[in-house]
Design a protein around this motif. Structure first.
Motif, PDB file in Angstrom:
ATOM      1  N   ILE A 128       0.974  -1.340   0.211  1.00 41.56           N
ATOM      2  CA  ILE A 128      -0.255  -0.315   0.519  1.00 41.56           C
ATOM      3  C   ILE A 128       1.071   1.177  -0.271  1.00 41.56           C
ATOM      4  O   ILE A 128       0.562   2.102  -0.718  1.00 41.56           O
ATOM      5  N   TYR A 129       1.829   1.231   0.392  1.00 37.53           N
ATOM      6  CA  TYR A 129       3.240   2.277   0.709  1.00 37.53           C
ATOM      7  C   TYR A 129       3.445   2.984  -0.728  1.00 37.53           C
ATOM      8  O   TYR A 129       3.582   4.326  -1.123  1.00 37.53           O
ATOM      9  N   GLY A 130       3.498   2.172  -1.828  1.00 34.83           N
ATOM     10  CA  GLY A 130       3.654   2.565  -3.631  1.00 34.83           C
ATOM     11  C   GLY A 130       2.385   3.551  -3.887  1.00 34.83           C
ATOM     12  O   GLY A 130       2.593   4.118  -4.207  1.00 34.83           O
ATOM     13  N   ILE A 131       1.410   2.490  -3.849  1.00 38.21           N
ATOM     14  CA  ILE A 131      -0.046   3.821  -3.888  1.00 38.21           C
ATOM     15  C   ILE A 131       0.300   4.586  -3.507  1.00 38.21           C
ATOM     16  O   ILE A 131      -0.794   5.816  -3.746  1.00 38.21           O
ATOM     17  N   GLU A 135       0.111   8.690  -4.814  1.00 40.97           N
ATOM     18  CA  GLU A 135      -1.333   9.554  -4.892  1.00 40.97           C
ATOM     19  C   GLU A 135      -0.804  10.818  -3.340  1.00 40.97           C
ATOM     20  O   GLU A 135      -1.643  11.835  -4.116  1.00 40.97           O
ATOM     21  N   VAL A 136       0.140  10.172  -2.904  1.00 44.35           N
ATOM     22  CA  VAL A 136      -0.191  11.619  -1.896  1.00 44.35           C
ATOM     23  C   VAL A 136       1.264  13.299  -3.352  1.00 44.35           C
ATOM     24  O   VAL A 136       1.080  14.101  -2.951  1.00 44.35           O
ATOM     25  N   SER A 137       1.897  12.209  -3.331  1.00 41.96           N
ATOM     26  CA  SER A 137       2.568  13.175  -4.216  1.00 41.96           C
ATOM     27  C   SER A 137       2.123  13.595  -5.503  1.00 41.96           C
ATOM     28  O   SER A 137       2.292  14.868  -6.106  1.00 41.96           O
ATOM     29  N   ILE A 152       9.239   9.335  -0.531  1.00 42.07           N
ATOM     30  CA  ILE A 152       8.927  10.861   0.222  1.00 42.07           C
ATOM     31  C   ILE A 152       8.302  10.633   1.188  1.00 42.07           C
ATOM     32  O   ILE A 152       8.090  10.180   2.123  1.00 42.07           O
ATOM     33  N   PRO A 153       7.077  10.463   0.674  1.00 41.53           N
ATOM     34  CA  PRO A 153       5.734  10.610   0.984  1.00 41.53           C
ATOM     35  C   PRO A 153       5.347   9.101   1.958  1.00 41.53           C
ATOM     36  O   PRO A 153       5.017   9.093   3.029  1.00 41.53           O
ATOM     37  N   ALA A 154       5.715   8.081   1.028  1.00 39.67           N
ATOM     38  CA  ALA A 154       5.638   7.016   1.786  1.00 39.67           C
ATOM     39  C   ALA A 154       6.254   6.723   3.558  1.00 39.67           C
ATOM     40  O   ALA A 154       6.129   5.712   3.908  1.00 39.67           O
ATOM     41  N   HIS A 309     -10.183  12.659  -3.291  1.00 39.83           N
ATOM     42  CA  HIS A 309      -9.564  12.486  -3.735  1.00 39.83           C
ATOM     43  C   HIS A 309      -8.168  12.534  -1.873  1.00 39.83           C
ATOM     44  O   HIS A 309      -7.441  11.724  -1.558  1.00 39.83           O
ATOM     45  N   VAL A 310      -9.180  13.422  -0.917  1.00 39.77           N
ATOM     46  CA  VAL A 310      -7.528  13.496  -0.040  1.00 39.77           C
ATOM     47  C   VAL A 310      -8.490  12.212   1.243  1.00 39.77           C
ATOM     48  O   VAL A 310      -6.758  11.391   1.433  1.00 39.77           O
TER      49      VAL A 310
END
Length: 511
Positions: A128-131, A135-137, A152-154, A309-310
């Protein structure tokens, strides 16, 4: 607490307990029905399923009857839960799957299941860290005009999840609960909007027609859809942290399975209503993971879509935390029973959380994310970049592992009650477990057969056997470990699956 007479709980020489008091037990009475239900449902990541899994299934498999698939799978998993829930009344162990399997099929099989569970849930969480990072970026680029790499966000999320994993489980439950409730409410708003403003075909029930479940893609579609349910089976993992596990765990499992089946069936039907059943496959192929946002934009406006989205991101964070908690507890149970170093079998400080297991999961996540970040030499928006490979590869590895565990647990339920002489009293539960086990084995077979489709690889790709081979390798390594323990440390082998029960028996023996 009921014990299995076929298993023993040895003590150290001289009758001294080999455990160190409550450090070897999770804190009880931390979770009620609500907290436990929210903790397990958060792993289903409802918004991620509606926005990600459903459009992918429509687009890739071309199966219009996805709503009916969720109903069918709901029935299969209810059948599974009948025996699984009854088992939870007799075995209270944070090791859940492997504890049940060891009670029915023996400690060696339990050791194999333990390694599979540890690998599978780690894979589900890390994937899940990948998606999430992707999405955050994307959100930062769209709304803040800030360009950052996905990893970075991951990594920030991995550290945040690791920190929360050290806190009390009831604190975690509150975090998960708030995020989950908001997600569900927003999806329900979309469902109502779609029904109020249907496509050209109106409120068609065509998606529930059995004729829609024909063609070669049905088996693979089952694999996609069953992954959406993963989370409900985690309820027994928290059994030691509830005041009445024999009541709360079965209640939560049935609520979770039933709720998830109805919610996803209605939400996938709402998607077909919004586009029209005849257009859902084509629209999904065109919009891909943007299908839900495309449909809400025209019906509910840009602001709602922005919020969605958030919440898509926060829902993924909730799933990360939920799976993290499960991995930490599996590591704790394995450390307590000698399948991992003893340090993993101790809780931390005043929180009573399995801190070492939490740290292990965080380290695994960081290492994998860093490895994929190093391998990522593609443009930020490239859908073939390692960020999406991380999500699809690890997600499907984890899903396969859990399906295999559920099938093995179904067999274990049957053997457990037959060996206890309770086959007559539990006859109907044994029948439901056997039926569920057969269905789950069929789904596991389709998963392995069509793995290259699930991960988007070519028919001749080595990924079609290397990735599912990870689960087979974990099972083999666990069985070898079990055999070694049985030969060299029979006292440890005898503890597999006993969990806190072994500690209580040792404590009584030494007093």
């Amino acid at each position: 607490m009921t014990t299995d007479s076929s298993r023993t709980s040895p003590t150290a020489p001289g009758g001294i307990s080999t455990f160190k008091g409550e450090e070897r037990a999770l804190r009880a009475d931390r979770l009620g029905t609500g907290g436990l239900l929210l903790s397990v449902l958060a792993a289903t990541a409802p918004l991620m399923v509606v926005a990600g899994v459903m459009p992918t299934t429509f687009a890739v498999m071309g199966i219009v009857g996805q709503p009916l698939l969720f109903v069918v799978l709901g029935v299969v998993l209810i059948l599974f839960s009948i025996g699984y829930a009854e088992m939870s009344r007799h075995v209270h162990n944070a090791g859940a799957f492997y504890a049940y399997i060891s009670r029915g099929l023996g400690g060696t099989a339990g050791a194999g299941a333990a390694l599979v569970a540890l690998v599978a849930y780690n894979a589900l969480q890390v994937g899940i860290y990948g998606i999430f990072g992707f999405e955050v970026s994307g959100l930062l680029a769209t709304y803040a005009d800030v360009q950052i790499a996905w990893w970075i966000p991951a990594l920030v999320a991995a550290l945040a999840v690791g920190l929360l994993g050290w806190l009390k489980i009831d604190v975690n439950a509150r975090v998960l609960g708030v995020l989950l409730v908001i997600e569900v409410l927003l999806v329900v708003v979309f469902d109502i909007a779609a029904i109020a403003d249907p496509g050209k075909e109106g409120l068609s029930l065509h998606a529930f027609n059995p004729d829609t479940l024909t063609g070669a893609g049905v088996g693979t579609a089952l694999c996609f859809c069953i992954a959406a349910f993963l989370g409900f089976e985690q309820a027994p993992v928290y059994a030691e942290e509830t005041s009445r596990p024999h009541v709360l765990v079965p209640r939560v499992m049935f609520l979770a399975v039933g709720g998830v089946a109805v919610f996803f069936a209605l939400s996938s039907w709402a998607l077909t209503v919004a586009t029209g059943p005849s257009a859902i496959v084509g629209t999904s192929q065109k919009q891909s993971a943007g299908l839900l946002f495309f449909l809400t934009e025209s019906r509910l406006g840009g602001t709602f879509t922005d919020v969605l989205h958030v919440l898509f991101v926060t829902g993924m964070f909730a799933a990360l935390l939920s799976f993290h908690n499960v991995v930490a507890r599996y590591a704790f149970a394995m450390g307590r029973e000698g399948l991992l170093p003893a340090a993993f079998g101790r809780t931390s400080g005043s929180s009573g959380a399995p801190g070492t297991g939490s740290l292990l999961q965080t380290v695994v996540a960081v290492v994998v994310v860093v490895a994929f970040a190093i391998a990522d030499d593609k443009p930020a928006g490239d859908p073939t970049a390692p960020v999406l490979q991380l999500f699809t590869w690890f997600g499907n590895i984890g899903a396969l592992g859990v399906i295999v565990l559920m099938a093995a647990a179904s067999l274990s339920v049957v053997v457990f009650f037959v060996r206890r002489g309770a086959a007559g009293a539990q006859a109907w539960r044994l029948v439901t477990s056997a039926l569920a086990g057969v269905a789950l084995l069929v789904i596991a077979g389709y998963t392995v057969k069509d793995f290259e489709v699930l991960v988007g690889a070519g028919p001749d790709s080595s990924l079609s056997w290397v990735l599912p081979g990870i689960i087979a390798l974990a099972a083999l390594a666990g069985v070898v470990l079990g055999l070694v323990l049985r030969a060299r440390a029979p006292e440890k082998h005898a503890r597999i699956g006993l969990g806190n029960e072994a500690f209580q028996l040792d404590k009584a023996a030494s007093s």
